[in-house]
Motif scaffolding. Structure first.
Motif, PDB file in Angstrom:
ATOM      1  N   ASP A 169      73.595  -7.292  52.869  1.00 39.77           N
ATOM      2  CA  ASP A 169      73.495  -8.337  51.865  1.00 39.77           C
ATOM      3  C   ASP A 169      72.022  -8.722  51.731  1.00 39.77           C
ATOM      4  O   ASP A 169      71.464  -9.385  52.607  1.00 39.77           O
ATOM      5  N   ALA A 170      71.378  -8.277  50.657  1.00 37.60           N
ATOM      6  CA  ALA A 170      69.956  -8.527  50.461  1.00 37.60           C
ATOM      7  C   ALA A 170      69.702 -10.022  50.349  1.00 37.60           C
ATOM      8  O   ALA A 170      70.511 -10.766  49.801  1.00 37.60           O
ATOM      9  N   GLY A 171      68.586 -10.441  50.897  1.00 36.82           N
ATOM     10  CA  GLY A 171      68.247 -11.852  50.877  1.00 36.82           C
ATOM     11  C   GLY A 171      68.833 -12.631  52.032  1.00 36.82           C
ATOM     12  O   GLY A 171      68.743 -13.853  52.058  1.00 36.82           O
ATOM     13  N   SER A 172      69.436 -11.930  52.982  1.00 36.53           N
ATOM     14  CA  SER A 172      70.073 -12.619  54.105  1.00 36.53           C
ATOM     15  C   SER A 172      69.514 -12.189  55.457  1.00 36.53           C
ATOM     16  O   SER A 172      70.091 -12.542  56.482  1.00 36.53           O
ATOM     17  N   THR A 173      68.391 -11.466  55.472  1.00 41.67           N
ATOM     18  CA  THR A 173      67.872 -10.980  56.747  1.00 41.67           C
ATOM     19  C   THR A 173      66.843 -11.940  57.321  1.00 41.67           C
ATOM     20  O   THR A 173      66.303 -12.803  56.624  1.00 41.67           O
TER      21      THR A 173
ATOM     22  N   ASN B   2      65.257  -7.208  48.114  1.00 46.81           N
ATOM     23  CA  ASN B   2      66.524  -6.906  47.432  1.00 46.81           C
ATOM     24  C   ASN B   2      67.099  -5.580  47.928  1.00 46.81           C
ATOM     25  O   ASN B   2      66.550  -4.938  48.824  1.00 46.81           O
ATOM     26  N   GLY B   3      68.202  -5.181  47.334  1.00 46.11           N
ATOM     27  CA  GLY B   3      68.846  -3.942  47.748  1.00 46.11           C
ATOM     28  C   GLY B   3      67.994  -2.711  47.525  1.00 46.11           C
ATOM     29  O   GLY B   3      68.045  -1.764  48.317  1.00 46.11           O
ATOM     30  N   TYR B   4      67.168  -2.712  46.487  1.00 44.83           N
ATOM     31  CA  TYR B   4      66.296  -1.572  46.213  1.00 44.83           C
ATOM     32  C   TYR B   4      65.207  -1.454  47.283  1.00 44.83           C
ATOM     33  O   TYR B   4      64.869  -0.344  47.718  1.00 44.83           O
ATOM     34  N   PHE B   5      64.664  -2.593  47.701  1.00 45.64           N
ATOM     35  CA  PHE B   5      63.677  -2.574  48.778  1.00 45.64           C
ATOM     36  C   PHE B   5      64.298  -1.989  50.041  1.00 45.64           C
ATOM     37  O   PHE B   5      63.706  -1.123  50.695  1.00 45.64           O
ATOM     38  N   TRP B   6      65.497  -2.446  50.392  1.00 47.37           N
ATOM     39  CA  TRP B   6      66.141  -1.949  51.610  1.00 47.37           C
ATOM     40  C   TRP B   6      66.515  -0.479  51.496  1.00 47.37           C
ATOM     41  O   TRP B   6      66.490   0.249  52.495  1.00 47.37           O
TER      42      TRP B   6
ATOM     43  N   MET C 116      72.336  -6.184  46.959  1.00 51.38           N
ATOM     44  CA  MET C 116      72.934  -5.502  48.096  1.00 51.38           C
ATOM     45  C   MET C 116      72.387  -4.087  48.248  1.00 51.38           C
ATOM     46  O   MET C 116      72.205  -3.369  47.272  1.00 51.38           O
ATOM     47  N   PHE C 117      72.145  -3.708  49.494  1.00 49.72           N
ATOM     48  CA  PHE C 117      71.867  -2.323  49.835  1.00 49.72           C
ATOM     49  C   PHE C 117      73.203  -1.671  50.159  1.00 49.72           C
ATOM     50  O   PHE C 117      74.046  -2.261  50.842  1.00 49.72           O
ATOM     51  N   CYS C 118      73.385  -0.450  49.694  1.00 48.02           N
ATOM     52  CA  CYS C 118      74.585   0.306  50.014  1.00 48.02           C
ATOM     53  C   CYS C 118      74.227   1.768  50.223  1.00 48.02           C
ATOM     54  O   CYS C 118      73.512   2.358  49.409  1.00 48.02           O
ATOM     55  N   ALA C 119      74.692   2.318  51.319  1.00 49.11           N
ATOM     56  CA  ALA C 119      74.672   3.760  51.548  1.00 49.11           C
ATOM     57  C   ALA C 119      76.133   4.155  51.729  1.00 49.11           C
ATOM     58  O   ALA C 119      76.933   3.383  52.252  1.00 49.11           O
TER      59      ALA C 119
ATOM     60  N   GLU D  61      50.475   5.494  52.404  1.00 46.92           N
ATOM     61  CA  GLU D  61      50.813   6.853  51.956  1.00 46.92           C
ATOM     62  C   GLU D  61      51.250   6.893  50.491  1.00 46.92           C
ATOM     63  O   GLU D  61      51.665   7.935  49.987  1.00 46.92           O
ATOM     64  N   GLY D  62      51.220   5.737  49.815  1.00 49.86           N
ATOM     65  CA  GLY D  62      51.599   5.694  48.406  1.00 49.86           C
ATOM     66  C   GLY D  62      53.092   5.657  48.169  1.00 49.86           C
ATOM     67  O   GLY D  62      53.556   5.925  47.050  1.00 49.86           O
ATOM     68  N   PHE D  63      53.857   5.306  49.172  1.00 51.59           N
ATOM     69  CA  PHE D  63      55.323   5.235  49.035  1.00 51.59           C
ATOM     70  C   PHE D  63      55.701   4.046  48.178  1.00 51.59           C
ATOM     71  O   PHE D  63      55.167   2.951  48.330  1.00 51.59           O
ATOM     72  N   ASP D  64      56.656   4.232  47.269  1.00 53.79           N
ATOM     73  CA  ASP D  64      57.119   3.170  46.371  1.00 53.79           C
ATOM     74  C   ASP D  64      58.488   2.700  46.842  1.00 53.79           C
ATOM     75  O   ASP D  64      59.449   3.476  46.859  1.00 53.79           O
ATOM     76  N   PHE D  65      58.593   1.425  47.196  1.00 52.45           N
ATOM     77  CA  PHE D  65      59.874   0.864  47.624  1.00 52.45           C
ATOM     78  C   PHE D  65      60.818   0.624  46.454  1.00 52.45           C
ATOM     79  O   PHE D  65      61.985   0.332  46.641  1.00 52.45           O
ATOM     80  N   ASP D  66      60.314   0.703  45.243  1.00 52.35           N
ATOM     81  CA  ASP D  66      61.130   0.580  44.019  1.00 52.35           C
ATOM     82  C   ASP D  66      61.882  -0.743  43.963  1.00 52.35           C
ATOM     83  O   ASP D  66      63.018  -0.823  43.530  1.00 52.35           O
ATOM     84  N   ASP D  67      61.208  -1.812  44.405  1.00 50.30           N
ATOM     85  CA  ASP D  67      61.835  -3.118  44.391  1.00 50.30           C
ATOM     86  C   ASP D  67      61.367  -3.915  43.192  1.00 50.30           C
ATOM     87  O   ASP D  67      61.771  -4.982  42.936  1.00 50.30           O
TER      88      ASP D  67
END
Length: 112
Positions: free
Chosen positions: A19-23, A37-41, A68-71, A106-112
């Motif tokens: 649940d994003a925003g709850s950590t 948010n879920g995209y960041f996670w 929300m993050f979901c895998a 390293e130029g990684f994009d978290f896409d958040d």
């Protein structure tokens, strides 16, 4: 307290949820210029898989949303291992700072 929850949606089909925003590190994530948010996670999860647990690559899919993050997938053990890693990161300010700093260098994009 665990940040993630692993559930079985249908027999043999699992989802790992956060649940994003709850950590415990949300304020740190925001201070680092990211939206917790879920995209960041999902970015954190992709980063962990790429750098720490390459054996999990391709064993599940990602389906984040803003709240929300979901895998998901059929490999319960792989999702449980990812959940353990995310739980550790979601409660460790120094660890999330290090992950973000290394990724951005390293130029990684978290896409958040």
């Amino acid at each position: 307290m665990a940040a993630t929850k692993l559930i079985e949606l249908d027999p043999g089909k699992y989802s790992l949820l956060l649940d994003a925003g709850s950590t415990q590190v949300d304020d740190i994530v925001a201070d680092l210029g990211h939206e917790p948010n879920g995209y960041f996670w999902a970015g954190v999860a992709r980063r962990l898989v790429a750098t720490e647990v390459q054996h999990l690559d391709g064993r599940f899919g990602y389906d984040p949303e803003a709240g929300m993050f979901c895998a998901y997938g059929t490999d319960r053990e792989a999702l449980a291992e990812l959940g353990g890693l995310l739980d550790a990161v979601a409660s460790d300010g120094e660890r999330i700072r290090a992950i973000v700093a290394e990724a951005e260098a390293e130029g990684f994009d978290f896409d958040d």
